[in-house]
Structure formats: structure tokens, C-alpha cells
Scaffold this active site. Structure first.
Site, short mmCIF file in Angstrom:
data_model
loop_
_atom_site.label_atom_id
_atom_site.label_comp_id
_atom_site.label_asym_id
_atom_site.label_seq_id
_atom_site.Cartn_x
_atom_site.Cartn_y
_atom_site.Cartn_z
N GLY A 42 0.79 -1.23 0.00
CA GLY A 42 0.00 0.00 0.00
C GLY A 42 0.82 1.27 0.00
N VAL B 42 -3.90 -5.27 -0.76
CA VAL B 42 -3.63 -6.18 0.34
C VAL B 42 -2.34 -5.69 1.00
CG1 VAL B 42 -3.21 -8.56 1.02
CG2 VAL B 42 -4.68 -8.07 -0.95
N SER C 113 3.02 3.41 5.17
CA SER C 113 4.03 2.80 4.33
C SER C 113 5.32 3.63 4.32
CB SER C 113 3.51 2.66 2.90
OG SER C 113 2.38 1.83 2.86
N HIS C 114 6.42 2.95 4.03
CA HIS C 114 7.72 3.63 4.06
C HIS C 114 7.84 4.72 3.01
CE1 HIS C 114 11.90 4.38 4.77
NE2 HIS C 114 12.21 4.05 3.54
N ALA D 7 9.99 9.33 2.29
CA ALA D 7 10.74 9.98 1.20
C ALA D 7 10.63 11.49 1.35
CB ALA D 7 10.20 9.54 -0.16
N GLY E 64 12.98 14.24 -0.28
CA GLY E 64 13.55 15.28 -1.14
C GLY E 64 12.74 15.73 -2.32
N PHE F 213 19.36 18.11 -7.68
CA PHE F 213 19.66 16.87 -6.98
C PHE F 213 20.91 16.25 -7.57
CE2 PHE F 213 16.70 14.21 -4.18
CZ PHE F 213 16.33 15.29 -3.41
N GLN G 232 22.04 0.59 -2.81
CA GLN G 232 22.43 1.99 -2.64
C GLN G 232 22.59 2.34 -1.16
OE1 GLN G 232 19.87 5.77 -3.62
NE2 GLN G 232 21.36 5.48 -5.27
N HIS H 153 22.96 5.56 1.10
CA HIS H 153 22.76 7.01 1.05
C HIS H 153 23.86 7.70 1.84
CE1 HIS H 153 20.87 10.94 1.24
NE2 HIS H 153 19.96 10.52 0.38
N LEU I 191 17.20 8.84 7.57
CA LEU I 191 17.68 9.63 6.43
C LEU I 191 17.63 11.12 6.71
CD1 LEU I 191 18.32 9.77 3.29
CD2 LEU I 191 15.84 9.94 2.98
N GLU J 259 18.78 14.23 0.57
CA GLU J 259 19.62 14.90 -0.42
C GLU J 259 19.12 16.32 -0.70
OE1 GLU J 259 20.90 13.72 -4.95
OE2 GLU J 259 20.90 12.19 -3.38
N ARG K 9 24.93 9.49 -5.88
CA ARG K 9 24.98 9.00 -4.50
C ARG K 9 26.10 8.00 -4.27
NH1 ARG K 9 18.53 8.34 -3.16
NH2 ARG K 9 18.13 10.56 -2.87
N HIS L 84 20.07 2.28 1.89
CA HIS L 84 18.94 3.14 1.55
C HIS L 84 17.96 2.54 0.55
CE1 HIS L 84 16.71 6.82 0.97
NE2 HIS L 84 17.06 6.93 -0.29
N TYR L 85 18.48 1.87 -0.50
CA TYR L 85 17.60 1.50 -1.62
C TYR L 85 18.15 0.27 -2.33
CZ TYR L 85 14.57 2.19 -5.69
OH TYR L 85 13.62 2.04 -6.67
N ARG M 156 20.87 4.46 -8.51
CA ARG M 156 19.69 5.31 -8.71
C ARG M 156 20.02 6.77 -8.40
NH1 ARG M 156 16.04 7.59 -5.48
NH2 ARG M 156 16.51 6.40 -3.58
N ASN N 45 14.35 9.88 -8.38
CA ASN N 45 13.80 8.93 -9.35
C ASN N 45 13.04 7.79 -8.70
OD1 ASN N 45 14.56 10.20 -11.70
ND2 ASN N 45 16.37 8.94 -12.06
#
Length: 559
Positions: A11, A32, A40-41, A45, A47, A115, A228, A230, A240, A243, A274, A338-339, A373, A377
Site C-alpha cells: 500500500g 492487500v 508505508s515507508h 521519502a 527530497g 539533486f 544503494q 545514502h 535519512l 539529499e 549518490r 537506503h535503496y 539510482r 527517481n
């Protein structure tokens, strides 16, 4: 049995964008999710979200695409990158027309900040809470279309009947039952894998769920070695610091007060990509020019007014964790996981190799990020490919309305969980997860070598065997968080094995994969994607999928 045309697993932003697109197209769609979607995470976010809106003469979707290709260290598939960048302005306008409150310039146009790795200021933002603002905008659209949300349902398995996707099995935390949720089209949008590591900017829910489910169902996982880190996370808790701070002009300093980034990126400095900035910061720390294992993020010269207007959350997060006020003193930071650039292999429409099964967002690998990344993006990918996956999924569901599940997967999952709960001896999942976190943080961090990666692979084999005999101490049915944590740990181990085996096999340094024993990029051998397939033991790797080139051939990447 629950039935819908399209079900979306997860979600966050990719999941909600997919659900809204399906609802707009008239599908009976449901989400679901193991938590309330607004938790949700994606909401963390900070930046911004990239798009070449035409506000600047020096920017265009083509320029955006080139920056992505270069940022990916030429491992990104250029057809997918171009599709994302072309669609970006339309998606920003789509969000704006649905009430998303972006920061604006005095003349009313959307504000855009620079960025890292970008040739132009193209990152649209809402102060430093962009993800949260978009998340709430999409939640309003779910309410508008009365989209059903199965909240606190934890998916454990994908149903595949005669090679075709037919829905999922999910643990209903509220009543303690495993339930079958069927649909012709299933879209995985379960986010990242950050909890493989001891410290991460990711929320506690980022446990590779969709990735693990897809892997077990026989789908390949792509490019998982590219993780990634960060450059700017808080030492105290891994949270975090966006950036956006460097986009607004913040400096990175070492113990000598030196702006060290221009040694590593003479042109871009703090706004290099990054992977470059993280390696630079970690090098400064490892060579003794850090401050208590950190470098410093300095915002003081931006002034109180600008910090409070554009970076209020960053100041607040740093103040809460460190007691330091960014208006008055530098903030100690260090690189943190981070990612995940890799994920479930998909095409440009989110389709996997199983008909009726899709993936979008961080859990997918299209690949638009390649080996690294660019900031701004990730939110864009969730919106663009969430919508694209839903478009294809709704058409597929219309053409294949009669797909049913036999219940075979449900029975298998019921037997598996019953056996797990019946055990009275064995390790508990948190103990096993701690060892996974330790070896990933020690041996699969920013810099890696053969010995470290072999050690990580061996540690993860031990964890894989231990989790087969795990004990769930809580035997209750409802809200069994011990059971859920065990599911999550299983998925994390499988994702971590894909990371370490892929990193060990790839004998080069590219983007976020920095091998000290293979420090150069090898375009002759490694312009290929890593595909990891599940076996009874270690993942099987193949390199049959080549990188797609359209306009730009590999060049030396410098910032």
C-alpha cells in the site's frame, strides 16, 4: 475466498498509484497490505520527484534520460529509462490536478531543486516531506473510488495454476486464518529490502516480502548486487537526512572543516551521484578524517529562514536524534543502506514471466536505475510504473476473467505454518536475523572484496539452514507478530543471498557495486543483468538478459 479483478500487494506509493489507475479504468481492484497504507515507508521519502517540466531551457525529458543512464553507470535499460522520463511531466500534472501540494515559485510555477547527478534543477518537492504529501494525495483517491483495502493481511505465497498467476495466500492477522485472495491480475508493490542490514534508512516493514514470494514462485530476481547506500543518514538511528539538504546548498565537511567532495567530484562536489558521495564520505571516515565515525553535514550558511521553509523535517529529525540544531551547528552523518536497485524482473509494463503477475516500485527491477539510482527517481518510478503496471493488468484481467485457484497453494501454506507453530525447539527468528544483519553490514557494505563476500555467502547459508528449523514462541492465532517476523526473516535471507552471490560473481566495480579487488568497470564482460533463480541451495545466476541501448554508449563516468 476473496475475489477481485486486480489485487495489489502493498500500500505504498507504487501500490496506491496502481490501485487508483485500475479504479479509474473501471476494474474491481483491492489493496492487500500488512499495515495501513499511509504508514508505508514511501511516506519517509523527503527530497522530491524528478520531471523535466519545461520550466528551464536547459532541461528536457531527453536530458533527464541521459542523466539516468549516466547515473546508472550504463547498466540501466535505456528504453525503459526514456519511457519513464517522457511520462514524468504527465504524472506530475496528474498528481497536481488531484490536489498534491507541491512547493511553488513566486510566479506560481512548481518549484524544482537540484539533486545529485542531475544536469538541471528538475526535482519537484513539497518542502522536505514530498513522499508523505503524495502518499496522502493517493489515499484520498482510494477513498474517492472506494477501493477495498485488506489491512493487516500478510501475503505469504503466490498462487500459480498451470503456469498462470491466480492470486495470493495471506495471513489475516485479525482472525489468525490463512486466506485465499484470487484475481486474474496480481501486482506486487511491497517496497525494499533495507532490513537486511543492521542500520538502514528504511522502515521496519521493508523486509523483501514481494521479492521473496516471487522468488519462491519461480520468478527471477534481477541485479540485486546493486544496493544503494545514502551518504547522509544519522549515526544514532539510521534515519535519512535528505539529499534535499545538499540540493539547497548544504556542505559536507571532514574533521578538518574541509569541503572534501571536490577532491572526488571536481565539478559536482556534494551533488555528484549518490554512489560517488557515499564512497567519498566512507573513505574520509576510514582514513581518519571523520568525527566519531562520521562526517558533517553543514547547513548553517543557508540561514534559519531557508532551513525552516524548505528543510524543516531534516532539522527536526537531527535535533531529536542528536540534540544538535542544524541552524547553529553541523550534523554528524554517515552512509547508510537506503535503496535496492534490483528486484523482481519485469518489462516496461511491469509484466513478469508469469502471466497475470506484475511488479512495480522498489520491489521491481525494470531496469531504470541500473547500478545506481539518482535521487528523485524512486518516487517517479513508483508513480510511472505503478500506473503502467495497472494499465496492462486491467486489460489482462478483462481478457482473462475466469482464472481460478484450486486451493492447492492455500493448503500447502496451511501445512507449512502448522508445522512451524508445532515446533518446540530451534532458534528464534530475531536471533537469526541479527546474524544476517551483522554479516551484510560487515561484508556487503560500500566496499566489498572476494573474501568478505564469500564470508557473507557462508553466513547466509547457515542462516538459510537455521530458518528451516526456526521456533515460533507465540502459538496464538491473532496478531502473531512472532510468526510475521519469521516470514519476514525468511524473505530477507533469500534476498540477501541474491545480493551476496551476485556481488561475488560480478568481478567489476560499477555504480553501487564497489569491489576493492576489481576496482575498474568492465564493459566487455559485464554489460549484462544478473538474474538469480531459486534452487534448493544457493541462487542460480544467469546473464542471458543484456542491457538495452538506444542512444547512449558507455563513457567514463565523472562528476
Amino acid at each position: 475466498m476473496i475475489k477481485h479483478d486486480v489485487i495489489v500487494i502493498g500500500g505504498g506509493l507504487a501500490g496506491m498509484r496502481a490501485a487508483v489507475e485500475a479504479a479509474e479504468r473501471g476494474s474491481d481492484v483491492a489493496i492487500v497490505s500488512k499495515m495501513h497504507p499511509v504508514r508505508s515507508h514511501s511516506g519517509a521519502a523527503q527530497g522530491g520527484i524528478n520531471a523535466a517540466l519545461g520550466n528551464r531551457e536547459d532541461d528536457s525529458p531527453e536530458s533527464h534520460a541521459f542523466d539516468c543512464v549516466k547515473g546508472s553507470d550504463y547498466l540501466g535499460d535505456q528504453d525503459a529509462i526514456e519511457a519513464m522520463c517522457e511520462d514524468a511531466p504527465r504524472q506530475i500534472i496528474w498528481l497536481e490536478h488531484r490536489g498534491c501540494i507541491f512547493s511553488r515559485l513566486p510566479d506560481g510555477r512548481l518549484a524544482q531543486r537540484p539533486f545529485g547527478g542531475a544536469g538541471s534543477a528538475r526535482t519537484c518537492y513539497s518542502a522536505d516531506v514530498t513522499g508523505l504529501v503524495i502518499l496522502h494525495t493517493l489515499w484520498e483517491q482510494l477513498e474517492r473510488f472506494n477501493v477495498r483495502v485488506y489491512e493487516e493481511y500478510f501475503c505469504t505465497a503466490l498462487c500459480v495454476e498451470d503456469g498462470i498467476g491466480a492470486g495470493v495466500v495471506a495471513y489475516n492477522m485479525r482472525n489468525g486464518e490463512l486466506e485465499l485472495i484470487t484475481a486474474p491480475a496480481t501486482i506486487f508493490a511491497t517496497g525494499g529490502t533495507g532490513r537486511m542490514y543492521a542500520k538502514t534508512t528504511n522502515g521496519y516493514a521493508s523486509t523483501a516480502d514481494g521479492l521473496g514470494i516471487a522468488f519462491r514462485a519461480g520468478l527471477p530476481i534481477m541485479d540485486m548486487e546493486f544496493v544503494q547506500f545514502h551518504p547522509t543518514s544519522l549515526k544514532e538511528n539510521g534515519v535519512l537526512l535528505s539529499e534535499a539538504a545538499r540540493g539547497e546548498g548544504a556542505h559536507l565537511l571532514n574533521a578538518d572543516g574541509e569541503r572534501f567532495m571536490f577532491k572526488y567530484a571536481p565539478t559536482k562536489g556534494e551533488l555528484a551521484s549518490r554512489d560517488v558521495v557515499s564512497r567519498a564520505a566512507w573513505t574520509e571516515i576510514m582514513q581518519g578524517r571523520g568525527v566519531d565515525g562520521c562526517v558533517l553535514l553543514d547547513l548553517r550558511h543557508l540561514g534559519r529562514e531557508k532551513i525552516l521553509e524548505r528543510l524543516p523535517q531534516i532539522r527536526e529529525l537531527a535535533l531529536d536524534a542528536t540534540g544538535k540544531d542544524a541552524v547553529k551547528e553541523p550534523i554528524p552523518i554517515l552512509p547508510g543502506m537506503h535503496y535496492t536497485m534490483g528486484g523482481i524482473e519485469t518489462d516496461m509494463w511491469g509484466k513478469t514471466r508469469i502471466p497475470g503477475v506484475y511488479a512495480a516500485g522498489e520491489t521491481a527491477c525494470v531496469s531504470v536505475h541500473g547500478a545506481n539510482r539518482l535521487g528523485g527517481n524512486s518516487l517517479l518510478e513508483t508513480i510511472v510504473f505503478g500506473a503502467r503496471a495497472a494499465r496492462d493488468a486491467t486489460e489482462y484481467a478483462k481478457k482473462n476473467p475466469g482464472i481460478k485457484s484450486s486451493g492447492r497453494t492455500l493448503k500447502a501454506e496451511q501445512d507449512r505454518v502448522s508445522e512451524m507453530l508445532a515446533r518446540t525447539s530451534g532458534e528464534r527468528a530475531p536471533q537469526i536475523r541479527k546474524r544476517v544483519n551483522a554479516t551484510m553490514s560487515e561484508n556487503a557494505f560500500i566496499f566489498r572484496d572476494d573474501a568478505q563476500l564469500r564470508k557473507a555467502c557462508e553466513d547466509l547459508r547457515e542462516a538459510r539452514e537455521a530458518i528451516k528449523h526456526v521456533t515460533v514462541m507465540d502459538k496464538s492465532k491473532t496478531f502473531n507478530t512472532d510468526l510475521v517476523g519469521t516470514f519476514e526473516t525468511e524473505f530477507l535471507i533469500e534476498a540477501a543471498q541474491c545480493v551476496t552471490h551476485g556481488a561475488l560473481a560480478r568481478t567489476e566495480s560499477r555504480g553501487a557495486q564497489a569491489r576493492t579487488d576489481y576496482p575498474e568497470r568492465d564493459d566487455n564482460k559485464w554489460l549484462v543483468h544478473t538474474l538469480a533463480w531459486k534452487t534448493d541451495g544457493d541462487p542460480r545466476l544467469d546473464y542471458s538478459r543484456k542491457v538495452t541501448f538506444t542512444k547512449w554508449q558507455p563513457e567514463v563516468r565523472s562528476y
